[in-house]
Design an enzyme around this catalytic site. Structure first.
Site, PDB file in Angstrom:
ATOM      1  N   TYR A   1       0.736  -1.361  -0.253  1.00  0.00           N
ATOM      2  CA  TYR A   1       0.078  -0.114   0.296  1.00  0.00           C
ATOM      3  C   TYR A   1       1.240   1.288  -0.073  1.00  0.00           C
ATOM      4  CZ  TYR A   1      -3.383  -4.066   1.645  1.00  0.00           C
ATOM      5  OH  TYR A   1      -4.335  -4.351   1.336  1.00  0.00           O
TER       6      TYR A   1
ATOM      7  N   SER B   1     -12.998  -5.117   2.190  1.00  0.00           N
ATOM      8  CA  SER B   1     -14.483  -4.769   1.060  1.00  0.00           C
ATOM      9  C   SER B   1     -15.852  -5.081   1.450  1.00  0.00           C
ATOM     10  CB  SER B   1     -14.214  -5.155   0.028  1.00  0.00           C
ATOM     11  OG  SER B   1     -12.759  -4.322  -0.984  1.00  0.00           O
TER      12      SER B   1
END
Length: 325
Positions: free
Chosen positions: A56, A203
């Protein structure tokens, strides 16, 4: 907040995904101060598990969390991931779970996060070039050395999970799971429950779609992975708006927000599930964690479970090739 067990690891049953604070989504990296306030507010609200990865940024999200957790490290279960950065020269977005790469990745994560151990260390994607037995054997050595506490896998298939668990207990498997991504229910969940492995759904809000706030496929900035995601484009996007509207209607019926309903539905699927909704805003973490108090009636759970599947694949073709669902 209620707690559950991922294997033998105790966590609050709603965690925090930190990726979007620095990477992959519209607005990422634009307000680190608000992101740090969000981490602090999450901890104050009872969140214990915070999730990141070396990819990330790469690296910037771990740097951010390192700053955010100064003085509060002992209050959280810190999870990060390796395997999507090859430190031998190939760089980011290269599958590499070789033993040497794992050790190099871990040392970098420890330094950026400002800690001497990782509580839950995941293989981010299965590396077909390194047998899973070799990967988990290396991770088991790191457990013995005290540098990691628990081992996890991300988007691993049933055979990989079984083979990995035979080498060393796997604490958790992270996979995409939500009202609109339910493919793991038939093949993955039974294996996890056979071995007492926890599930960490990422998610859980469908990359924001299930919140009802995504209404235009042109709203995403360059660099936002949703711009090319099949579910966020063309006819798929328009069909999926109808699904989001259904969740919104159900939320109105129960006096909650769509995000809270989507998270509460996930929590109702078992006491071995700890979703990690991602956000970089204090208001959103307050909204998401309030789902812990939302008990959905049986008829509402049935109504939600009966919603049609989302239109379109969860990833581009390149992304799908890295999955073992």
């Amino acid at each position: 907040m209620k707690h559950i067990k991922l294997g033998d690891l105790d966590v609050a049953r709603i965690g925090l995904g930190a990726m979007g604070m620095s990477h992959g989504l519209t607005g990422a990296g634009t307000d680190d101060a608000e992101s740090i306030r969000t981490v602090h507010r999450a901890i104050d609200l009872g969140v214990t598990m915070i999730d990141t990865a070396e990819i990330y940024g790469p690296y910037t999200n771990e740097d951010l969390l390192g700053r955010a957790l100064k003085g509060r490290r002992d209050q959280v279960v810190l999870a990060t991931k390796f395997g999507l950065v090859s430190h031998a020269g190939a760089g980011a977005w290269t599958l590499d779970s070789s033993p040497a790469n794992i050790r190099t990745a871990l040392e970098g994560s420890l330094k950026r996060l400002g800690t001497d151990h990782i509580d839950l260390y995941y293989q981010h994607r299965v590396d077909p070039n390194t047998p899973i037995e070799e990967v988990v054997g290396t991770l088991a050595e790191l457990v013995t050395e005290g540098k990691i506490r628990h081992i996890g896998l991300s988007e691993a298939g049933p055979d990989t999970i079984r083979r990995a668990h035979a080498v060393h207990p796997i604490t958790a498997v992270q996979s995409e799971y939500s009202l609109w991504t339910r493919g793991i229910e038939d093949r993955i969940l039974p294996v996890l429950r056979e071995f007492g492995i926890g599930l960490v759904p990422f998610s859980p809000l469908g990359h924001g779609f299930l919140t009802g706030t995504v209404r235009n496929e042109n709203d995403f900035e360059e660099g936002d992975f949703r711009r090319g995601n099949p579910r966020f484009t063309g006819e798929n996007f328009r069909r999926n708006l109808a699904l989001a509207d259904e969740v919104q209607a159900i939320a109105a019926d129960v006096g909650a927000t769509p995000a809270q309903v989507a998270i509460a539905w996930l929590l109702a699927q078992g006491d071995d599930i700890a979703p990690i909704p991602g956000t970089k805003r204090v208001t959103r973490v307050e909204e998401n964690t309030a789902a812990d108090r939302l008990q959905l009636p049986a008829d509402v759970l049935t109504r939600l479970s009966s919603l049609p599947p989302a239109a379109g694949d969860t990833h581009t073709e390149a992304g799908l090739r890295m999955l073992e669902r």
